[in-house]
Design a protein around this motif. Structure first.
Motif, PDB file in Angstrom:
ATOM      1  N   GLN A 172      49.205  40.408  38.308  1.00  0.00           N
ATOM      2  CA  GLN A 172      48.077  39.846  37.551  1.00  0.00           C
ATOM      3  C   GLN A 172      48.592  38.913  36.473  1.00  0.00           C
ATOM      4  N   ALA A 173      48.021  37.695  36.415  1.00  0.00           N
ATOM      5  CA  ALA A 173      48.196  36.798  35.278  1.00  0.00           C
ATOM      6  C   ALA A 173      46.813  36.515  34.737  1.00  0.00           C
ATOM      7  N   GLY A 174      46.637  36.659  33.417  1.00  0.00           N
ATOM      8  CA  GLY A 174      45.288  36.549  32.918  1.00  0.00           C
ATOM      9  C   GLY A 174      45.158  36.058  31.494  1.00  0.00           C
ATOM     10  N   PHE A 175      43.934  35.603  31.188  1.00  0.00           N
ATOM     11  CA  PHE A 175      43.484  35.343  29.823  1.00  0.00           C
ATOM     12  C   PHE A 175      44.295  34.240  29.145  1.00  0.00           C
ATOM     13  N   GLY A 176      44.627  33.213  29.929  1.00  0.00           N
ATOM     14  CA  GLY A 176      45.283  32.037  29.372  1.00  0.00           C
ATOM     15  C   GLY A 176      46.790  32.054  29.399  1.00  0.00           C
ATOM     16  N   VAL A 202      47.508  39.404  44.479  1.00  0.00           N
ATOM     17  CA  VAL A 202      47.803  38.561  43.320  1.00  0.00           C
ATOM     18  C   VAL A 202      46.476  38.133  42.730  1.00  0.00           C
ATOM     19  N   ILE A 203      46.254  38.385  41.439  1.00  0.00           N
ATOM     20  CA  ILE A 203      44.990  38.008  40.816  1.00  0.00           C
ATOM     21  C   ILE A 203      45.236  37.154  39.581  1.00  0.00           C
ATOM     22  N   LEU A 204      44.376  36.127  39.424  1.00  0.00           N
ATOM     23  CA  LEU A 204      44.285  35.342  38.200  1.00  0.00           C
ATOM     24  C   LEU A 204      42.912  35.622  37.625  1.00  0.00           C
ATOM     25  N   VAL A 205      42.848  36.015  36.363  1.00  0.00           N
ATOM     26  CA  VAL A 205      41.583  36.509  35.820  1.00  0.00           C
ATOM     27  C   VAL A 205      41.384  36.033  34.388  1.00  0.00           C
ATOM     28  N   GLY A 206      40.118  35.763  34.045  1.00  0.00           N
ATOM     29  CA  GLY A 206      39.810  35.401  32.676  1.00  0.00           C
ATOM     30  C   GLY A 206      38.336  35.077  32.508  1.00  0.00           C
TER      31      GLY A 206
END
Length: 357
Positions: A172-176, A202-206
């Protein structure tokens, strides 16, 4: 001893339940989660860690605070119940190491247990390269927050496979966060329970729906995702939990995504499973030159379950081109056929990722 041989020895000792060191004392870190001042086996260790860190009885294996500098190479970190390695504002490189057995015993549905964590709202920086991560409760590798920077490459992240007690995520990569995600292998993050969510490889979240900045301009490339409910998942949602209408420009390119099983049962609501090779919720994201195959991502005539090769039914201005999809059933290279744009089944309800903050 040769470092590669040493790393193999560490991995084998882990697999067969052996340890190269006794469990260490646990010391409070000042890092609070769930109202607990989490303890760690090591705090801001100087130099390179290249041995065994048995964190049994501690909340964290190794903790690095603001301004700390450190590295792991050929290390083995295991036994903590909240985090394996925490970078809370330091410069920490993690390479050629194993992180495993991070969570409760046995694993359960409480939302902690992350192997490698670059903490939200910290200026955590570093490379996360060529590690093997397994038997985590919630997440394999998480990099969060607008000040975080990380290259995540060459890692092997292995989930539990289909489980009904928690929705695991691999990376996970997230929030900028400023993240580069390339060349990883992510396997077996699949949720079968009643919690109305799905697991991601694999997730990109924000976005405001999740309580943080959008995750923008991030590329997920040359990664192999196998047996995950959603192989690659971009989810940037506004305050109404709909896709944002400001450009996110995330890119999924050159990934290989496979799933030959339909396991999820509630990702699209009670009784409605959801799985997708690649799912997009954002604005102006690109999905190009990926290979997506297997019965787990092949749409059915009358959902549920809601199955997609590429899901762009709930996003804004996507670019989808030059992807390869396969027929249902066991995957072989000869099944591949190029299509200009994937067919889409019936639109679904709002989807929310079960994320780590």
């Amino acid at each position: 001893m040769d470092k590669r041989l040493s790393g193999s020895v560490l991995a084998l000792t882990a697999i067969f339940g052996l340890s190269l060191a006794e469990a260490r004392a646990c010391t409070a870190t000042g890092f609070v989660r769930d109202g607990i001042n989490l303890t760690a086996a090591l705090i801001n260790p100087s130099g390179e860690i290249d041995g065994d860190v048995d964190a049994t009885g501690c909340n964290i294996g190794i903790y690095y605070g603001s301004g700390a500098r450190g590295s792991l190479d050929q290390a083995s970190v295991h036994g903590a119940n909240y985090y394996g390695v925490v970078n809370n504002g330091g410069k920490v490189d993690i390479a050629n190491s194993t992180v495993y057995d991070i969570g409760e015993t046995p694993l359960n549905g409480t939302q902690h247990g992350v192997a490698i964590y670059f903490a939200f709202a910290s200026a955590a920086r570093g490379d996360i390269k060529n590690n093997v991560v397994w038997n985590y409760q919630k997440g394999g590798i998480v990099v969060n927050g607008p000040l975080a920077q990380a290259t995540i490459s060459g890692n092997t992240v292995i989930g539990q496979g289909p489980v009904n007690f928690i929705a695991q995520n691999g990376i996970q990569a997230g929030f900028g966060a400023e993240a580069r995600i390339t060349g990883n292998l992510v396997v077996g993050n699949s949720y079968t329970g009643a919690g109305e969510t799905a697991s991601g490889g694999v997730i990109l979240v924000g976005g405001d729906c999740y309580g943080g900045a959008t995750q923008t301009d991030t590329k997920v490339a040359k990664t192999v995702a196998v047996g995950n409910d959603v192989g690659v998942w971009f989810s940037n949602l506004d305050a109404t939990c709909n896709p944002v209408t400001t450009p996110t420009r995330d890119v999924a390119s050159g990934n290989t995504v496979r799933n030959n099983a339909v396991n999820n049962t509630t990702g699209n609501g009670a009784g409605a499973g959801y799985q997708a090779g690649i799912a997009d919720q954002g604005d102006g994201d690109q999905i190009i030159r990926n290979s997506i195959c297997g019965a787990g991502y092949t749409p059915v005539p009358t959902p549920p379950p809601f199955l997609f090769t590429i899901d762009v039914t709930d996003t804004n201005n996507p670019v989808v081109k030059d992807n390869v999809t396969c027929l249902s059933g066991p995957v072989t290279d000869t099944q591949a056929s190029r299509i200009p744009d994937p067919p889409q089944p019936t639109p679904h309800s709002i989807l929310l990722v079960s994320v780590v903050k």
